[in-house]
Design an enzyme around this catalytic site. Structure first.
Site, PDB file in Angstrom:
ATOM      1  N   ASN A   1       0.878  -1.179   0.000  1.00  0.00           N
ATOM      2  CA  ASN A   1       0.000   0.000   0.000  1.00  0.00           C
ATOM      3  C   ASN A   1       0.911   1.224   0.000  1.00  0.00           C
ATOM      4  O   ASN A   1       1.467   1.590   1.030  1.00  0.00           O
ATOM      5  CB  ASN A   1      -0.882  -0.026   1.259  1.00  0.00           C
ATOM      6  CG  ASN A   1      -1.679   1.258   1.427  1.00  0.00           C
ATOM      7  OD1 ASN A   1      -1.800   2.048   0.480  1.00  0.00           O
ATOM      8  ND2 ASN A   1      -2.230   1.465   2.616  1.00  0.00           N
TER       9      ASN A   1
ATOM     10  N   LYS B   1       0.151   4.243  -0.327  1.00  0.00           N
ATOM     11  CA  LYS B   1      -0.516   5.447   0.187  1.00  0.00           C
ATOM     12  C   LYS B   1      -0.309   6.607  -0.804  1.00  0.00           C
ATOM     13  O   LYS B   1      -0.268   6.371  -2.015  1.00  0.00           O
ATOM     14  CB  LYS B   1      -0.010   5.785   1.588  1.00  0.00           C
ATOM     15  CG  LYS B   1      -0.040   4.567   2.509  1.00  0.00           C
ATOM     16  CD  LYS B   1       0.083   4.913   3.955  1.00  0.00           C
ATOM     17  CE  LYS B   1       0.230   3.638   4.762  1.00  0.00           C
ATOM     18  NZ  LYS B   1       0.009   3.830   6.185  1.00  0.00           N
TER      19      LYS B   1
ATOM     20  N   HIS C   1      -9.586   1.089   5.007  1.00  0.00           N
ATOM     21  CA  HIS C   1      -8.309   1.334   5.680  1.00  0.00           C
ATOM     22  C   HIS C   1      -8.542   2.329   6.818  1.00  0.00           C
ATOM     23  O   HIS C   1      -9.359   3.251   6.677  1.00  0.00           O
ATOM     24  CB  HIS C   1      -7.301   1.888   4.677  1.00  0.00           C
ATOM     25  CG  HIS C   1      -5.903   1.935   5.217  1.00  0.00           C
ATOM     26  ND1 HIS C   1      -5.485   2.922   6.073  1.00  0.00           N
ATOM     27  CD2 HIS C   1      -4.844   1.106   5.043  1.00  0.00           C
ATOM     28  CE1 HIS C   1      -4.216   2.698   6.404  1.00  0.00           C
ATOM     29  NE2 HIS C   1      -3.808   1.605   5.787  1.00  0.00           N
TER      30      HIS C   1
ATOM     31  N   GLU D   1      -6.927   4.795   7.809  1.00  0.00           N
ATOM     32  CA  GLU D   1      -6.741   6.212   7.456  1.00  0.00           C
ATOM     33  C   GLU D   1      -7.994   6.762   6.774  1.00  0.00           C
ATOM     34  O   GLU D   1      -8.343   7.936   6.952  1.00  0.00           O
ATOM     35  CB  GLU D   1      -5.488   6.362   6.575  1.00  0.00           C
ATOM     36  CG  GLU D   1      -4.223   6.196   7.406  1.00  0.00           C
ATOM     37  CD  GLU D   1      -2.997   5.712   6.655  1.00  0.00           C
ATOM     38  OE1 GLU D   1      -2.992   5.724   5.405  1.00  0.00           O
ATOM     39  OE2 GLU D   1      -2.036   5.308   7.331  1.00  0.00           O
TER      40      GLU D   1
ATOM     41  N   GLU E   1      -5.596  -4.968  10.736  1.00  0.00           N
ATOM     42  CA  GLU E   1      -4.622  -3.884  10.865  1.00  0.00           C
ATOM     43  C   GLU E   1      -4.897  -3.109  12.148  1.00  0.00           C
ATOM     44  O   GLU E   1      -5.711  -2.156  12.136  1.00  0.00           O
ATOM     45  CB  GLU E   1      -4.736  -2.933   9.672  1.00  0.00           C
ATOM     46  CG  GLU E   1      -4.337  -3.556   8.352  1.00  0.00           C
ATOM     47  CD  GLU E   1      -3.696  -2.522   7.431  1.00  0.00           C
ATOM     48  OE1 GLU E   1      -2.624  -2.818   6.907  1.00  0.00           O
ATOM     49  OE2 GLU E   1      -4.231  -1.420   7.280  1.00  0.00           O
TER      50      GLU E   1
ATOM     51  N   GLY F   1       2.122   2.409  10.755  1.00  0.00           N
ATOM     52  CA  GLY F   1       3.068   3.513  10.594  1.00  0.00           C
ATOM     53  C   GLY F   1       3.768   3.924  11.878  1.00  0.00           C
ATOM     54  O   GLY F   1       4.386   4.985  11.928  1.00  0.00           O
TER      55      GLY F   1
ATOM     56  N   SER G   1       3.193  -2.031  10.507  1.00  0.00           N
ATOM     57  CA  SER G   1       4.637  -2.035  10.750  1.00  0.00           C
ATOM     58  C   SER G   1       5.303  -3.375  10.421  1.00  0.00           C
ATOM     59  O   SER G   1       6.209  -3.817  11.128  1.00  0.00           O
ATOM     60  CB  SER G   1       4.941  -1.603  12.192  1.00  0.00           C
ATOM     61  OG  SER G   1       4.515  -0.264  12.391  1.00  0.00           O
TER      62      SER G   1
HETATM   63  C1  PEP Z   1      -0.941   0.256   6.044  1.00  0.00           C
HETATM   64  O1  PEP Z   1      -1.034   1.450   5.814  1.00  0.00           O
HETATM   65  O2  PEP Z   1      -1.788  -0.525   5.607  1.00  0.00           O
HETATM   66  C2  PEP Z   1       0.183  -0.197   6.851  1.00  0.00           C
HETATM   67  C3  PEP Z   1       0.147  -1.406   7.312  1.00  0.00           C
HETATM   68  O3  PEP Z   1       1.190   0.711   7.065  1.00  0.00           O
HETATM   69  P1  PEP Z   1       2.626   0.412   7.729  1.00  0.00           P
HETATM   70  O4  PEP Z   1       3.134  -0.884   7.135  1.00  0.00           O
HETATM   71  O5  PEP Z   1       3.472   1.574   7.370  1.00  0.00           O
HETATM   72  O6  PEP Z   1       2.402   0.271   9.201  1.00  0.00           O
END
Ligand code: PEP
Length: 259
Positions: free
Chosen positions: A9, A11, A95, A97, A167, A173, A213
């Site tokens: 992803n 973003k 997601h 976000e 998630e 992040g 992460s």
């Molecule tokens: C994500 O945005 O789906 C995600 C898992 O981000 P990160 O790997 O940066 O934590």
């Protein structure tokens, strides 16, 4: 039998030149991925360029969002048919976000999931609790609510064409991933729900990814858990080499699908 899936992803990262370079790096490093399926989700604007780079390779691509209507007066939105036309295999929906920064509701997300399925896209539905919800012991309640709402009204065969991602919001992040045990506990719970909402067979075949992460050095410990079928990778998907390592470490042992 589930072949692990690793999805990048990106973003809101990736001007055209960067997107081409990153997608080419992933393609060249994963010419014949064994025991793992891989897909990249760049920003909408980079989708045609990424599709051009990946066409003819085993790497798929997808989008990070879509609208629930096919077409109409929805300024700034992108319909699922537009994504299907670009060869997208997946669309990330729900997601955190989008839920938190853009106030998407469970109802919005359910409409998007249904629309994606109508166009032959695989909706990758994200669920996850905040740090506060986990502290209050609400993790299972939250993910169950999001799952039931996001799949509301779907038939079992539609659920079978979907992908789920756990998630935890506190892990996205932040550099603080869920431990393999924390993630496995939630994945096991979600798989039980899939069995209830669709069937036991679908629960056995549906892929549930972990996201939050994931990095090259923790990918194996997370994705080798029995109920974790790959990863949704944000930050670490912006470096080709690191992402390739995550994909390889997420492959089923022996290069074949895991039970
Ligand atoms: C994500 O945005 O789906 C995600 C898992 O981000 P990160 O790997 O940066 O934590």
């Amino acid at each position: 039998m589930r072949t692990p899936l690793v999805v990048g992803n990106w973003k809101m990262h990736g001007r055209l030149a960067e997107a081409r370079e990153l997608a080419s790096g992933v393609r060249d490093g994963l010419k014949r991925p064994r025991g793992v399926e891989v897909a990249l989700c760049p920003p909408f604007t980079a989708l045609p360029a990424v599709a051009e780079v990946l066409t003819g390779s085993p790497i798929g691509w997808g989008a990070q969002n879509c609208h629930w209507e096919d077409t109409g007066a929805f300024t700034g939105e992108i319909g699922p048919g537009m994504l299907a036309e670009l060869g997208c295999r997946f669309v990330i929906l729900g997601h955190s976000e989008r839920r938190h920064l853009f106030r998407e509701t469970d109802d919005d997300i359910a409409r998007k999931v249904a629309a994606a399925l109508r166009h032959g896209l695989q909706p990758l539905l994200c669920v996850g609790e905040t740090a506060e919800e986990r502290r209050q012991g609400l993790t299972f309640t939250v993910v169950e609510g999001q799952l039931r709402a996001g799949w509301a009204g779907l038939r079992a065969d539609e659920i079978a064409r979907s992908v789920l991602a756990y998630e935890p919001v506190w892990a996205i992040g932040t550099g603080v991933n869920a431990t393999p045990a924390q993630a496995a506990e939630v994945h096991g719970y979600l798989r039980g729900l899939v069995s209830e909402l669709a069937s036991k067979e679908t629960a056995q075949s549906l892929r549930i990814l972990y996201g939050g992460s994931v990095k090259p050095d923790n990918a194996a410990a997370l994705t080798q858990q029995p109920d974790i079928d790959g990863a949704l990778v944000g930050g670490a998907s912006l470096q080709a080499q690191g992402f390739i390592t995550i994909a390889k470490k997420s492959a089923s042992r022996g290069g074949s699908s895991k039970e």
